[in-house]
Design a protein around this motif. Structure first.
Motif, PDB file in Angstrom:
ATOM      1  N   TYR A  73       0.831  -1.199   0.000  1.00  0.00           N
ATOM      2  CA  TYR A  73       0.000   0.000   0.000  1.00  0.00           C
ATOM      3  C   TYR A  73       0.872   1.259   0.000  1.00  0.00           C
ATOM      4  CZ  TYR A  73      -2.941   3.828   1.201  1.00  0.00           C
ATOM      5  OH  TYR A  73      -3.547   5.061   1.161  1.00  0.00           O
ATOM      6  N   ALA A  74       1.917   1.263   0.809  1.00  0.00           N
ATOM      7  CA  ALA A  74       2.802   2.436   0.884  1.00  0.00           C
ATOM      8  C   ALA A  74       3.437   2.728  -0.471  1.00  0.00           C
ATOM      9  CB  ALA A  74       3.877   2.225   1.950  1.00  0.00           C
ATOM     10  N   GLY A  75       3.753   1.686  -1.212  1.00  0.00           N
ATOM     11  CA  GLY A  75       4.297   1.876  -2.559  1.00  0.00           C
ATOM     12  C   GLY A  75       3.288   2.539  -3.484  1.00  0.00           C
ATOM     13  N   TRP A  76       2.030   2.115  -3.403  1.00  0.00           N
ATOM     14  CA  TRP A  76       0.972   2.747  -4.201  1.00  0.00           C
ATOM     15  C   TRP A  76       0.835   4.212  -3.825  1.00  0.00           C
ATOM     16  CZ3 TRP A  76      -3.974  -0.807  -4.156  1.00  0.00           C
ATOM     17  CH2 TRP A  76      -3.675  -2.033  -4.749  1.00  0.00           C
ATOM     18  N   GLU A  77       0.795   4.468  -2.528  1.00  0.00           N
ATOM     19  CA  GLU A  77       0.600   5.830  -2.034  1.00  0.00           C
ATOM     20  C   GLU A  77       1.752   6.734  -2.460  1.00  0.00           C
ATOM     21  OE1 GLU A  77      -1.105   7.453   2.073  1.00  0.00           O
ATOM     22  OE2 GLU A  77       0.814   6.406   2.272  1.00  0.00           O
TER      23      GLU A  77
END
Length: 106
Positions: A73-77
């Motif tokens: 998720y952090a990569g997407w964000e």
């Protein structure tokens, strides 16, 4: 960053009923990808990030709903915040990583 609709104070619900999605459209829980979603297009990833930013889903709900790690998720964000929806395209990941790497050296 996602714009947020106001929660309805009369219902006691502090969660908005919709947020502004990555393309400027109203985005509700019903419009988010289903929990068993398999074909993750960049726009669908950006919608999930917008939902979390706007408070439509919590981070914990998102991780559980989509069976993903905090790192994923952090990569997407990070990609959405730095490069927009295009930063989520798999074919461009190497290009954007190179840009980030060069920026961190200075």
């Amino acid at each position: 960053m996602a714009k947020v609709a106001k929660a309805d104070p009369g219902t006691g619900n502090h969660r908005p009923s919709w947020v502004i999605g990555p393309l400027g459209q109203q985005l509700t829980l019903d419009q988010l990808p289903p929990p068993d979603y398999q074909h993750w297009l960049p726009i669908r990833k950006a919608e999930v990030v917008a939902a979390v930013h706007g408070g439509l889903l919590t981070l914990e709900e998102t991780l559980q709903r989509y069976n993903m790690t905090i790192e994923e998720y952090a990569g997407w964000e990070r990609a959405v915040n730095r490069f927009g929806v295009h930063g989520l395209r798999q074919t461009r990941l190497t290009h954007y990583r190179d840009i980030q790497s060069r920026e961190q050296k200075f």
